[in-house]
Design an enzyme around this catalytic site. Structure first.
Site, PDB file in Angstrom:
ATOM      1  N   TYR A  52      16.298 -26.611   1.892  1.00  0.00           N
ATOM      2  CA  TYR A  52      15.106 -27.077   1.177  1.00  0.00           C
ATOM      3  C   TYR A  52      15.292 -28.481   0.603  1.00  0.00           C
ATOM      4  O   TYR A  52      14.328 -29.263   0.553  1.00  0.00           O
ATOM      5  CB  TYR A  52      14.688 -26.061   0.099  1.00  0.00           C
ATOM      6  CG  TYR A  52      13.966 -24.908   0.742  1.00  0.00           C
ATOM      7  CD1 TYR A  52      12.602 -24.990   1.027  1.00  0.00           C
ATOM      8  CD2 TYR A  52      14.659 -23.768   1.132  1.00  0.00           C
ATOM      9  CE1 TYR A  52      11.947 -23.957   1.673  1.00  0.00           C
ATOM     10  CE2 TYR A  52      14.008 -22.727   1.780  1.00  0.00           C
ATOM     11  CZ  TYR A  52      12.658 -22.825   2.054  1.00  0.00           C
ATOM     12  OH  TYR A  52      12.003 -21.818   2.713  1.00  0.00           O
ATOM     13  N   ASP A  88       4.440 -28.939   1.914  1.00  0.00           N
ATOM     14  CA  ASP A  88       4.472 -30.382   1.639  1.00  0.00           C
ATOM     15  C   ASP A  88       3.234 -30.785   0.840  1.00  0.00           C
ATOM     16  O   ASP A  88       2.342 -29.961   0.596  1.00  0.00           O
ATOM     17  CB  ASP A  88       4.605 -31.184   2.952  1.00  0.00           C
ATOM     18  CG  ASP A  88       3.368 -31.095   3.840  1.00  0.00           C
ATOM     19  OD1 ASP A  88       2.248 -31.333   3.344  1.00  0.00           O
ATOM     20  OD2 ASP A  88       3.516 -30.802   5.044  1.00  0.00           O
ATOM     21  N   HIS A 103       1.573 -20.762   0.385  1.00  0.00           N
ATOM     22  CA  HIS A 103       3.020 -20.513   0.513  1.00  0.00           C
ATOM     23  C   HIS A 103       3.843 -21.352  -0.468  1.00  0.00           C
ATOM     24  O   HIS A 103       5.034 -21.554  -0.251  1.00  0.00           O
ATOM     25  CB  HIS A 103       3.486 -20.782   1.951  1.00  0.00           C
ATOM     26  CG  HIS A 103       2.994 -19.754   2.943  1.00  0.00           C
ATOM     27  ND1 HIS A 103       3.016 -19.942   4.303  1.00  0.00           N
ATOM     28  CD2 HIS A 103       2.457 -18.514   2.747  1.00  0.00           C
ATOM     29  CE1 HIS A 103       2.529 -18.861   4.910  1.00  0.00           C
ATOM     30  NE2 HIS A 103       2.171 -17.993   3.987  1.00  0.00           N
ATOM     31  N   THR A 170      -1.522 -24.273  13.136  1.00  0.00           N
ATOM     32  CA  THR A 170      -0.839 -23.029  12.779  1.00  0.00           C
ATOM     33  C   THR A 170      -0.675 -22.152  14.015  1.00  0.00           C
ATOM     34  O   THR A 170      -1.570 -22.078  14.862  1.00  0.00           O
ATOM     35  CB  THR A 170      -1.577 -22.262  11.649  1.00  0.00           C
ATOM     36  OG1 THR A 170      -0.956 -20.983  11.497  1.00  0.00           O
ATOM     37  CG2 THR A 170      -3.053 -22.089  11.899  1.00  0.00           C
TER      38      THR A 170
HETATM   39  P1  NAD Z   1       4.472 -22.668  12.630  1.00  0.00           P
HETATM   40  O1  NAD Z   1       5.717 -23.489  12.619  1.00  0.00           O
HETATM   41  O2  NAD Z   1       4.560 -21.216  12.865  1.00  0.00           O
HETATM   42  O3  NAD Z   1       3.499 -23.228  13.768  1.00  0.00           O
HETATM   43  C1  NAD Z   1       3.160 -24.569  13.892  1.00  0.00           C
HETATM   44  C2  NAD Z   1       2.090 -24.695  14.947  1.00  0.00           C
HETATM   45  O4  NAD Z   1       1.694 -26.052  15.008  1.00  0.00           O
HETATM   46  C3  NAD Z   1       2.541 -24.291  16.353  1.00  0.00           C
HETATM   47  O5  NAD Z   1       1.583 -23.422  16.891  1.00  0.00           O
HETATM   48  C4  NAD Z   1       2.546 -25.605  17.110  1.00  0.00           C
HETATM   49  O6  NAD Z   1       2.143 -25.443  18.466  1.00  0.00           O
HETATM   50  C5  NAD Z   1       1.520 -26.420  16.353  1.00  0.00           C
HETATM   51  N1  NAD Z   1       1.697 -27.865  16.443  1.00  0.00           N
HETATM   52  C6  NAD Z   1       2.835 -28.562  16.689  1.00  0.00           C
HETATM   53  N2  NAD Z   1       2.570 -29.881  16.707  1.00  0.00           N
HETATM   54  C7  NAD Z   1       1.248 -30.025  16.446  1.00  0.00           C
HETATM   55  C8  NAD Z   1       0.387 -31.146  16.319  1.00  0.00           C
HETATM   56  N3  NAD Z   1       0.841 -32.399  16.467  1.00  0.00           N
HETATM   57  N4  NAD Z   1      -0.920 -30.930  16.035  1.00  0.00           N
HETATM   58  C9  NAD Z   1      -1.403 -29.663  15.885  1.00  0.00           C
HETATM   59  N5  NAD Z   1      -0.629 -28.562  16.008  1.00  0.00           N
HETATM   60  C10 NAD Z   1       0.679 -28.744  16.279  1.00  0.00           C
HETATM   61  O7  NAD Z   1       3.727 -23.001  11.302  1.00  0.00           O
HETATM   62  P2  NAD Z   1       2.704 -22.193  10.410  1.00  0.00           P
HETATM   63  O8  NAD Z   1       1.732 -21.487  11.286  1.00  0.00           O
HETATM   64  O9  NAD Z   1       2.235 -23.138   9.374  1.00  0.00           O
HETATM   65  O10 NAD Z   1       3.548 -21.049   9.682  1.00  0.00           O
HETATM   66  C11 NAD Z   1       4.763 -20.888   9.301  1.00  0.00           C
HETATM   67  C12 NAD Z   1       5.391 -21.246   8.003  1.00  0.00           C
HETATM   68  O11 NAD Z   1       5.958 -22.517   8.163  1.00  0.00           O
HETATM   69  C13 NAD Z   1       4.572 -21.386   6.762  1.00  0.00           C
HETATM   70  O12 NAD Z   1       5.034 -20.439   5.869  1.00  0.00           O
HETATM   71  C14 NAD Z   1       4.892 -22.779   6.205  1.00  0.00           C
HETATM   72  O13 NAD Z   1       5.118 -22.714   4.814  1.00  0.00           O
HETATM   73  C15 NAD Z   1       6.133 -23.155   6.916  1.00  0.00           C
HETATM   74  N6  NAD Z   1       6.368 -24.575   7.197  1.00  0.00           N
HETATM   75  C16 NAD Z   1       5.763 -25.580   6.483  1.00  0.00           C
HETATM   76  C17 NAD Z   1       6.010 -26.921   6.786  1.00  0.00           C
HETATM   77  C18 NAD Z   1       5.353 -28.000   5.974  1.00  0.00           C
HETATM   78  O14 NAD Z   1       5.010 -27.788   4.822  1.00  0.00           O
HETATM   79  N7  NAD Z   1       5.134 -29.191   6.547  1.00  0.00           N
HETATM   80  C19 NAD Z   1       6.874 -27.232   7.832  1.00  0.00           C
HETATM   81  C20 NAD Z   1       7.483 -26.184   8.540  1.00  0.00           C
HETATM   82  C21 NAD Z   1       7.210 -24.860   8.220  1.00  0.00           C
END
Ligand code: NAD
Length: 225
Positions: A52, A88, A103, A170
């Site tokens: 983290y 974020d 989250h 997502t």
């Molecule tokens: P996930 O990682 O499960 O899925 C991300 C999705 O985004 C995938 O389906 C992927 O194909 C798609 N993707 C990738 N690049 C993209 C783009 N340029 N434009 C549009 N879509 C794109 O993420 P989720 O569904 O948010 O769920 C999982 C968990 O991940 C959550 O609990 C979240 O808190 C956490 N998470 C958050 C962050 C952040 O805050 N930036 C980063 C990583 C994971």
């Protein structure tokens, strides 16, 4: 018009923040989601804090992208709520004013004993031995797998009342949020932006591709509506 944007990690991918699933979802050879659990923290707190702290520093150094900015711009004409799974702060930094972090938020720490005891970390690391007011170890104020998702009632109320619903970035694999896409019963238009999907939810127009390509176009159209 009332607009709800439901966002996930993919909206921040083009700001350089890796997603959990899909390419780049690894942390030192381990699947990132296996570190986002209370069990992982109990087992090896240093490893989870490192994960983290690293991600917090990445968020600090990242900038909102065209998709975050387009979502914020919708507020010029519409009542917009962003329901985000992201920890974020890029939606806020782009200018969105009503953001529900279901989250949690990576820029905040909390007591590992008392969830309501919070501390703004800004870009500081959380170290082993950093204690909250109650004497318990600080941990990131994020919702780990197996913990209670926040703002459920608020999010569902806004989604049910939405005239337009945009889902972006997502994988729809994390519950209960994955189910929320089915609650936009009043929306005249339902759009999902994703490069890949196991299955497009019923009633949605799927714009295949990246957030920065499609979200500004959708927003521009809705600003004219
Ligand atoms: P996930 O990682 O499960 O899925 C991300 C999705 O985004 C995938 O389906 C992927 O194909 C798609 N993707 C990738 N690049 C993209 C783009 N340029 N434009 C549009 N879509 C794109 O993420 P989720 O569904 O948010 O769920 C999982 C968990 O991940 C959550 O609990 C979240 O808190 C956490 N998470 C958050 C962050 C952040 O805050 N930036 C980063 C990583 C994971």
């Amino acid at each position: 018009m009332k607009i709800v944007v439901l966002s996930g990690a993919g909206i921040s991918a083009e700001s350089g923040l890796p997603t959990f699933r899909g390419a780049g979802g690894l942390w030192n050879g381990v699947r990132a989601e296996t570190l986002a659990t209370p069990e992982a923290f109990a087992d090896d707190p240093q490893r989870v804090l490192d994960f983290y702290n690293f991600r917090r520093a990445m968020v600090r150094d990242a900038e909102p992208n065209a998709a975050h900015r387009a979502v914020a711009a919708l507020e010029q004409r519409h009542q917009v709520t962003v329901v985000t799974q992201n920890v974020d702060n890029l939606h806020e930094r782009a200018g969105s004013t009503d953001v529900l972090h279901v989250h949690g938020e990576i820029m905040t720490a909390r007591s590992s004993r008392t969830p309501s005891l919070k501390l703004a970390m800004q870009d500081r690391d959380i170290r082993l031995g950093d204690l909250a007011e109650d004497g318990a170890q600080l941990r990131p104020d994020v919702v780990w797998f197996g913990e209670t998702v926040r703002h459920i009632d608020d999010s569902l109320d806004r989604i049910r009342a939405a005239d337009r619903f945009l889902v972006v970035g997502t994988s729809l694999q994390v519950w209960p949020v994955a189910d929320w896409v089915h609650h936009a019963v009043n929306a005249g238009e339902r759009v999902i932006v994703a490069p890949e999907l196991a299955r497009c939810p019923d009633g949605f127009d799927w714009l295949r591709g990246n957030a920065c390509e499609h979200v500004p176009r959708v927003a521009e159209r809705w600003l004219d509506a």
